[in-house]
Design an enzyme around this catalytic site. Sequence first.
Site, PDB file in Angstrom:
ATOM      1  N   CYS A   1       0.840  -1.206   0.000  1.00  0.00           N
ATOM      2  CA  CYS A   1       0.000   0.000   0.000  1.00  0.00           C
ATOM      3  C   CYS A   1       0.877   1.259   0.000  1.00  0.00           C
ATOM      4  O   CYS A   1       1.681   1.466   0.908  1.00  0.00           O
ATOM      5  CB  CYS A   1      -0.918  -0.010   1.222  1.00  0.00           C
ATOM      6  SG  CYS A   1      -1.781   1.551   1.498  1.00  0.00           S
TER       7      CYS A   1
ATOM      8  N   CYS B   1       0.593   3.390   3.167  1.00  0.00           N
ATOM      9  CA  CYS B   1       1.370   2.856   4.288  1.00  0.00           C
ATOM     10  C   CYS B   1       2.842   3.174   4.094  1.00  0.00           C
ATOM     11  O   CYS B   1       3.542   3.566   5.048  1.00  0.00           O
ATOM     12  CB  CYS B   1       1.178   1.339   4.393  1.00  0.00           C
ATOM     13  SG  CYS B   1      -0.534   0.813   4.681  1.00  0.00           S
TER      14      CYS B   1
END
Length: 456
Positions: free
Chosen positions: A376, A379
């Site tokens: 991600c 993230c």
Amino acid sequence: MASASAISSHAIVQRELRGGKVGTVRQFDMVATPAEALSGRRRWAVRPAQALEPRRKMESVAATVTEEKKEVSEVSYEQLAKEMEHASPLAIIDRALEMFGDDIAIAFSGAEDVALIEYAHLTGRPFRVFSLDTGRLNPETYQFFDVVEKHYGIHIEYMFPDSVEVQALVRTKGLFSFYEDGHQECCRVRKVRPLRRALKGFKAWITGQRKDQSPGTRASIPVVQVDPSFEGLDGGAGSLIKWNPVANVDGKDIWNFLRTMDVPVNSLHSQGYVSIGCEPCTRPVLPGQHEREGRWWWEDAKAKECGLHKGNISQENSENHASNGKGAVTVNGVSNISDIFSTQAIVNLTRPGIENLLKLENRKEPWLVVLYAPWCQFCQAMESSYVELAEKLHGSGVKVGKFRADGEQKPFAKQELQLGSFPTILFFPNHASRPIKYPSESRDVDSLLAFINALR
């Protein structure tokens, strides 16, 4: 009025070639002599012997046109993409306009892809621009369209959604159904289908896609390709060519170009907007956030596409990712994504570990835990601040942990850990059975510390 003798045979041949135009079929069945050209009359193409020389010229020019079309149709776009991989956006757009002329257009959203229009303008070639008016754009975007038209002396070709489809959607599901069941249905009605209709009028289009816009979904965009999703003027698979001139350009370099060339930009950019779409589905991003976090912020990172470029979206999603137990992540058995938040100051929680932490009502120490997925980009964007926070909190009485919540752990994380999208940050107090979800999109160290200190 000019005399008949003033009209060269070459001009007549050119006129014959232009003829009428129906779609892409040029009409060569009617020709005009010099006298007839002046009178506006035409006759059928049955020529006497003395007309052979003009016909040879016409056939020569027609053969050249046919050869040019043949060259375009026989281009290997995969090979061309490799050849132009490191070409400048200006060179790529110039090549696109040279190859397709009036049969190609720039897709303009009203955001930083105004750079495409500036590049096209710099080539000195004629170009066309179209845009999708969804009916729900910000007022600033509509004002920007007007500014761009006047600045470049162009007319943007607007495409609108089908009013019957919009009416049916709103009447049955309301104005804001996308907040409850996802944005895809609304985008199909307001964006994808109008785009499909627009592209049926072209043989190629130019987009502002960049690899760094969404590393999780756009990482493999070539600078030119056969469009994998839409059809062009001639219809059928392979009938539309897609050019992505800024695919390999960083966002910061786009902005350096816009500032250097003094290009007009959407006023929303000065208010914190980076990626700009429809008003209800777009908001400013905060420091430390990726630009796509301002789009459909209530959904998972992998869903942050509207469908316009679905053919370029990587199919690697959370179900395809798995850890190999050595700090790397495997995708379909190939290790290519390293784990993140890797520091001794952050505890790597397993499923039993997070379940035990969830069950405890009296914890010796409070915990801050991030639910994440290594692939991600959001993230990844907060990794440095979270590691810095963990190191600051080391020895302070607050434990900092991470729990990988994608793949087979995702259903559990959604049901038990309030996972909505990646990353989700939870604070487990000393004396509370349920964790408290961090409500802000700001993930810098100071904001996270303020959240912790307010609950300790």
